[in-house]
Design a protein around this motif. Structure first.
Motif, PDB file in Angstrom:
ATOM      1  N   THR A 151       0.839  -1.195   0.000  1.00 44.34           N
ATOM      2  CA  THR A 151       0.000   0.000   0.000  1.00 44.34           C
ATOM      3  C   THR A 151       0.873   1.244   0.000  1.00 44.34           C
ATOM      4  O   THR A 151       1.991   1.227   0.538  1.00 44.34           O
ATOM      5  CB  THR A 151      -0.944   0.037   1.214  1.00 44.34           C
ATOM      6  OG1 THR A 151      -1.805   1.179   1.117  1.00 44.34           O
ATOM      7  CG2 THR A 151      -0.171   0.104   2.522  1.00 44.34           C
ATOM      8  N   THR A 182       1.536   1.174  -8.397  1.00 43.90           N
ATOM      9  CA  THR A 182       0.320   0.387  -8.203  1.00 43.90           C
ATOM     10  C   THR A 182       0.228  -0.793  -9.149  1.00 43.90           C
ATOM     11  O   THR A 182      -0.119  -1.904  -8.740  1.00 43.90           O
ATOM     12  CB  THR A 182      -0.915   1.289  -8.358  1.00 43.90           C
ATOM     13  OG1 THR A 182      -0.915   2.255  -7.303  1.00 43.90           O
ATOM     14  CG2 THR A 182      -2.204   0.486  -8.287  1.00 43.90           C
ATOM     15  N   ASN A 199      -4.972   0.755  -2.259  1.00 43.63           N
ATOM     16  CA  ASN A 199      -4.560   2.140  -2.439  1.00 43.63           C
ATOM     17  C   ASN A 199      -5.755   3.049  -2.604  1.00 43.63           C
ATOM     18  O   ASN A 199      -6.858   2.607  -2.954  1.00 43.63           O
ATOM     19  CB  ASN A 199      -3.639   2.291  -3.654  1.00 43.63           C
ATOM     20  CG  ASN A 199      -2.173   2.135  -3.301  1.00 43.63           C
ATOM     21  OD1 ASN A 199      -1.764   2.456  -2.181  1.00 43.63           O
ATOM     22  ND2 ASN A 199      -1.382   1.636  -4.226  1.00 43.63           N
ATOM     23  N   ILE A 202      -6.240   6.593  -6.948  1.00 42.51           N
ATOM     24  CA  ILE A 202      -5.812   5.946  -8.184  1.00 42.51           C
ATOM     25  C   ILE A 202      -6.713   6.370  -9.348  1.00 42.51           C
ATOM     26  O   ILE A 202      -7.785   6.948  -9.168  1.00 42.51           O
ATOM     27  CB  ILE A 202      -5.789   4.408  -8.040  1.00 42.51           C
ATOM     28  CG1 ILE A 202      -7.145   3.854  -7.551  1.00 42.51           C
ATOM     29  CG2 ILE A 202      -4.704   3.989  -7.058  1.00 42.51           C
ATOM     30  CD1 ILE A 202      -8.082   3.471  -8.635  1.00 42.51           C
ATOM     31  N   ASP A 206      -4.036   3.240 -13.748  1.00 39.72           N
ATOM     32  CA  ASP A 206      -3.185   2.667 -12.697  1.00 39.72           C
ATOM     33  C   ASP A 206      -3.513   1.201 -12.441  1.00 39.72           C
ATOM     34  O   ASP A 206      -2.630   0.421 -12.069  1.00 39.72           O
ATOM     35  CB  ASP A 206      -3.374   3.424 -11.381  1.00 39.72           C
ATOM     36  CG  ASP A 206      -2.913   4.860 -11.425  1.00 39.72           C
ATOM     37  OD1 ASP A 206      -1.840   5.110 -11.991  1.00 39.72           O
ATOM     38  OD2 ASP A 206      -3.630   5.730 -10.892  1.00 39.72           O
TER      39      ASP A 206
END
Length: 249
Positions: A151, A182, A199, A202, A206
Motif C-alpha cells: 500500500t 500500483t 490504495n 488511483i 493505474d
C-alpha cells in the motif's frame, strides 16, 4: 479476418510493451511537475506516444485512455500507463513498470505489466491464463503466518483523514511494503508475492491491467469509492475493504 479475441488484444499489448521498453534504454529523462506531489518525465511522454501509435495501428478504430496524453473511448479501449512509478523511475529506483490493458464494450479483457528493470512480464486475458516471464532470479512464494500487504497509504497531500491510523492498525496484523507503483503491486499480488494490495487516489490506467492479472490468478479486485481499490486473497481482503470504505466515506 475474424473477430478480435482477448488473446489477440493481449498479444498486441504485450508486443507493444516490449517494444516500448526498448525506448527506455536510450531515453532522455527530463522531469517537470504536473502537481504538488506528481511528476511527468520526457520518457513518460515518449513511451505513451509510442504505445498509442502501436496499439491503435494494431487495432484500427480503437481508442486510448492514457495518463499523459488524454482519453477517448471506442468499442475497444486501451488503458495505458507509460511509466507507473515515475517518481521512482526518475531517481533510478528500480520500482516502475509499463502497464497496458484492453477493454471491450467497457469490460476489461486483457492486461500486460512489464517491469523493464527486472525484465519481467506479467500477462493474462479472458482466454489466456495468468503467466510470468522472467529472465532473472525467481523465488516460489512461501507461506507466511502474517499477510504481506502492499500500500502507498498514507498519501502525500491526501484529502482523506484517518490514513495514518489505518496504516498503524494494518501494521499490527500484516507485513507492509510501500512501493509507489500500483500496477506492479497488483502484478506481484497476482504472482503470489504479496497477499493483498490497497490504495487510494488511483486512476483507471493505474489499475486496469493489474485488475485483469489479479482476477485471472484467482484473486479478488474490489473497487472502493471513486478512487480506491483492494485486491488479493484471503481474510485480509474484506478487512482492507471495510477499513478503506470507512476512510473514503
Amino acid at each position: 479476418m475474424g473477430p478480435v479475441t482477448p488473446g489477440d488484444l493481449l498479444a498486441l499489448a504485450t508486443q507493444s510493451c516490449v517494444d516500448a521498453a526498448k525506448l527506455l534504454h536510450e531515453a532522455r529523462v527530463d522531469v517537470a511537475l504536473k502537481g504538488t506531489f506528481d511528476q511527468v518525465s520526457s520518457a513518460d511522454l515518449e513511451v505513451e506516444t509510442f504505445l498509442r501509435a502501436s496499439l491503435t495501428a494494431g487495432a484500427p478504430g480503437s481508442a486510448v485512455v492514457g495518463e499523459e496524453l488524454g482519453s477517448s473511448s471506442a468499442r475497444i479501449t486501451w488503458y495505458v500507463d507509460p511509466i507507473d512509478g515515475t517518481r521512482n523511475f526518475v531517481r533510478g529506483i528500480p520500482l516502475s513498470c509499463i502497464s497496458v490493458a484492453a477493454a471491450v464494450d467497457g469490460s476489461l479483457v486483457a492486461g500486460c505489466v512489464l517491469d523493464p528493470f527486472r525484465d519481467e512480464l506479467f500477462t493474462a486475458a479472458l482466454d489466456v491464463p495468468f503467466s510470468v516471464r522472467s529472465s532473472g532470479l525467481t523465488i516460489t512464494p512461501g507461506v507466511s503466518p502474517r499477510p504481506l500487504v502492499l500500500t502507498d497509504i498514507p498519501l502525500p497531500g491526501s484529502a482523506y483523514s484517518g490514513e495514518m491510523e489505518f496504516l498503524g492498525e494494518l501494521m499490527t496484523i500484516a507485513d507492509v511494503r510501500r512501493v509507489y507503483v500500483t500496477a506492479l503491486s497488483l502484478a506481484w499480488v497476482a504472482a503470489g508475492r504479496a497477499d493483498a494490495a490497497a490504495n487510494l487516489g488511483i486512476h483507471p490506467w493505474d489499475v486496469a491491467a493489474g485488475a485483469v492479472l489479479v482476477r485471472a490468478s484467482g484473486g479478488e479486485f474490489v473497487d472502493v469509492g471513486r478512487d480506491g481499490f483492494v485486491a488479493g486473497r484471503g481474510e485480509i481482503v474484506p478487512w482492507l475493504v471495510e477499513r478503506l470504505e470507512g476512510i473514503v466515506s
